[in-house]
Scaffold this motif. Structure first.
Motif, PDB file in Angstrom:
ATOM      1  N   PRO A 140      -6.855 -54.179  -6.991  1.00  0.00           N
ATOM      2  CA  PRO A 140      -6.695 -52.970  -6.262  1.00  0.00           C
ATOM      3  C   PRO A 140      -7.086 -51.781  -6.630  1.00  0.00           C
ATOM      4  CG  PRO A 140      -4.829 -54.110  -5.231  1.00  0.00           C
ATOM      5  CD  PRO A 140      -5.357 -54.660  -6.930  1.00  0.00           C
ATOM      6  N   GLY A 141      -8.084 -50.630  -6.801  1.00  0.00           N
ATOM      7  CA  GLY A 141      -9.611 -49.888  -7.201  1.00  0.00           C
ATOM      8  C   GLY A 141     -10.138 -49.854  -8.597  1.00  0.00           C
ATOM      9  N   SER A 142     -10.190 -51.472  -8.162  1.00  0.00           N
ATOM     10  CA  SER A 142     -10.529 -51.705  -9.388  1.00  0.00           C
ATOM     11  C   SER A 142     -12.580 -52.183  -9.537  1.00  0.00           C
ATOM     12  CB  SER A 142     -10.480 -52.640 -10.172  1.00  0.00           C
ATOM     13  OG  SER A 142     -11.427 -53.186 -11.541  1.00  0.00           O
ATOM     14  N   GLN A 177       0.852 -41.055 -15.889  1.00  0.00           N
ATOM     15  CA  GLN A 177      -0.131 -41.663 -15.464  1.00  0.00           C
ATOM     16  C   GLN A 177      -0.980 -41.187 -14.650  1.00  0.00           C
ATOM     17  OE1 GLN A 177       2.469 -43.861 -12.611  1.00  0.00           O
ATOM     18  NE2 GLN A 177       1.082 -45.609 -11.630  1.00  0.00           N
ATOM     19  N   SER A 178      -2.156 -41.432 -15.050  1.00  0.00           N
ATOM     20  CA  SER A 178      -2.996 -41.368 -14.313  1.00  0.00           C
ATOM     21  C   SER A 178      -3.790 -41.366 -12.664  1.00  0.00           C
ATOM     22  CB  SER A 178      -4.617 -41.308 -15.157  1.00  0.00           C
ATOM     23  OG  SER A 178      -4.792 -42.039 -15.654  1.00  0.00           O
ATOM     24  N   ASN A 179      -3.844 -42.982 -12.771  1.00  0.00           N
ATOM     25  CA  ASN A 179      -3.988 -43.505 -11.326  1.00  0.00           C
ATOM     26  C   ASN A 179      -2.761 -43.867 -10.280  1.00  0.00           C
ATOM     27  OD1 ASN A 179      -4.674 -45.097 -13.380  1.00  0.00           O
ATOM     28  ND2 ASN A 179      -5.264 -46.732 -11.781  1.00  0.00           N
ATOM     29  N   VAL A 180      -2.811 -44.258  -9.394  1.00  0.00           N
ATOM     30  CA  VAL A 180      -1.931 -44.974  -8.488  1.00  0.00           C
ATOM     31  C   VAL A 180      -1.952 -46.430  -9.159  1.00  0.00           C
ATOM     32  CG1 VAL A 180      -1.121 -45.814  -6.174  1.00  0.00           C
ATOM     33  CG2 VAL A 180      -1.415 -43.287  -7.383  1.00  0.00           C
ATOM     34  N   VAL A 216      -0.489 -58.634 -13.810  1.00  0.00           N
ATOM     35  CA  VAL A 216      -1.479 -57.630 -14.447  1.00  0.00           C
ATOM     36  C   VAL A 216      -1.522 -56.203 -13.947  1.00  0.00           C
ATOM     37  CG1 VAL A 216      -3.787 -57.281 -13.581  1.00  0.00           C
ATOM     38  CG2 VAL A 216      -2.638 -59.308 -14.203  1.00  0.00           C
ATOM     39  N   VAL A 217      -1.708 -55.562 -14.190  1.00  0.00           N
ATOM     40  CA  VAL A 217      -1.339 -53.895 -14.260  1.00  0.00           C
ATOM     41  C   VAL A 217      -2.354 -53.084 -13.940  1.00  0.00           C
ATOM     42  CG1 VAL A 217      -0.157 -51.407 -15.263  1.00  0.00           C
ATOM     43  CG2 VAL A 217       1.170 -54.064 -16.075  1.00  0.00           C
ATOM     44  N   GLY A 218      -2.673 -51.992 -12.856  1.00  0.00           N
ATOM     45  CA  GLY A 218      -3.743 -51.422 -12.508  1.00  0.00           C
ATOM     46  C   GLY A 218      -3.938 -50.210 -12.432  1.00  0.00           C
ATOM     47  N   TRP A 219      -3.152 -49.654 -13.542  1.00  0.00           N
ATOM     48  CA  TRP A 219      -2.922 -47.757 -13.498  1.00  0.00           C
ATOM     49  C   TRP A 219      -2.670 -48.123 -15.203  1.00  0.00           C
ATOM     50  CZ3 TRP A 219       2.148 -50.817 -12.613  1.00  0.00           C
ATOM     51  CH2 TRP A 219       2.715 -50.907 -13.956  1.00  0.00           C
ATOM     52  N   ASN A 220      -2.963 -46.440 -15.789  1.00  0.00           N
ATOM     53  CA  ASN A 220      -3.536 -46.483 -17.207  1.00  0.00           C
ATOM     54  C   ASN A 220      -2.465 -44.868 -17.157  1.00  0.00           C
ATOM     55  OD1 ASN A 220      -4.805 -45.919 -19.284  1.00  0.00           O
ATOM     56  ND2 ASN A 220      -4.821 -43.239 -18.533  1.00  0.00           N
TER      57      ASN A 220
END
Length: 322
Positions: A237-239, A141-144, A126-130
């Motif tokens: 994380p971050g969501s 890559q706009s976010n960690v 599951v990928v948490g970056w864009n």
């Protein structure tokens, strides 16, 4: 440390980000190409830029092999294709997987459910970056964001992934893959599915009151489906928890939910997410693997999801115009 043998089949924005981490950590890898044109295109250096860094050049020539002529076998094979091509990619790479090897599926939606007989051979990612491919030719890559890895059989993957990818990509290892999958499915249902139905950026989407109402309705439907399936949400994380954004139990006051979506729109104002870009370039989207997955699950548990159905219908109509 015994470094596992790693291959990547399907090179796009997500796998480029993973490749960057492997390159920075000097981890060996092989890129398996499905056709010669793609192999030749990857001989040209790739430019990647992280959230706070400057563009870096990555030379991939020495890592390239054709999938049908590769001789080595691998402990792990990342599959970076679209959902609709997964079965073909599994079939074309199965002879390259070691007896105890595993595929890593990094697609959106619920890709593991396509392969119930292969659960012991699959890790979900599951990928948490864009990461986006910019007009300048840079993968940005706009976010960690984390990579959450969990066995399709509810096993926890090997801890070696921390040393393979960190600090460039934070890694979370879990026995609760489905909770993360459904959380990401809910987020994608609005930032990809709903945005694609409007064919608009996240800024234009979430600064519009009616669109925010639709987003909350979509998440409310997903909450009902998750409740019937007895799935506990695990938050990337971050969501933000979809349990708090959708209506019903545990939801925040309505004005706070709208405010969170407005902030999201302002933060990523110009971002056109992957399915919006697919429509921009007249490509088929993965709508059937996002909001479509919600519809299929809802049918199984007898829950009505009219807003998700509306989004799927609208995106398919847009696809059919091309």
């Amino acid at each position: 440390m015994n470094t596992p043998s790693i291959a990547i089949c399907g090179i796009g924005s997500v796998t480029i980000t993973i490749l960057h981490a492997l390159v920075q950590n000097k981890v060996p890898f092989t890129i398996l190409c499905q056709d010669t044109l793609r192999l030749e295109s990857l001989r040209t250096p790739i430019h990647f830029q992280g959230p706070q860094g400057k563009p870096k050049e990555m030379q991939l020539s020495e890592h390239l092999e054709m999938v049908n002529s590769a001789k080595d076998t691998f402990d792990y094979i990342f599959l970076g294709c679209k959902n609709q091509k997964l079965k073909d990619y599994i079939e074309s790479t199965k002879h390259l997987l070691k007896p105890n090897g595993k595929w890593i599926l990094i697609q959106n939606g619920l890709p593991e459910e396509q392969f119930p007989s292969l659960k012991e051979k699959i890790i979900g990612g599951v990928v948490g970056w864009n990461t986006q491919y910019l007009s300048t030719g840079v993968y940005f890559q706009s976010n960690v964001g984390s990579l959450i890895l969990g066995g399709a059989d509810q096993s926890q993957p090997d801890s070696i992934w921390h040393s393979l990818l960190e600090p460039w990509i934070p890694v979370i290892l879990t026995e609760h893959l489905l909770g993360y999958r459904w959380h990401k499915l809910g987020i994608n249902a609005i930032i990809n599915g709903l945005a694609a139905s409007k064919q608009t950026s996240l800024g234009d989407l979430f600064l519009n009151l009616e669109h925010r109402k639709e987003a909350i309705s979509i998440l409310s439907e997903i909450k009902m489906v998750m409740k019937q399936l007895h799935i506990k949400e695990e938050v990337v994380p971050g969501s933000f928890p979809i349990q708090k954004l959708g209506d019903g139990e545990s939801s925040l006051p309505n004005w706070i939910r709208h405010l969170i979506l407005i902030v999201l729109g302002l933060k990523y104002f110009k971002i056109r997410t992957s399915m919006v870009q697919d429509l921009d370039h007249r490509r088929k989207t993965e709508i059937r693997s996002i909001n479509g997955e919600v519809i299929e699950a809802a049918k199984r548990v007898g829950v009505s999801v009219p807003m998700n159905e509306k989004v799927v219908s609208e995106v398919i109509q847009l696809e059919n115009q091309y």
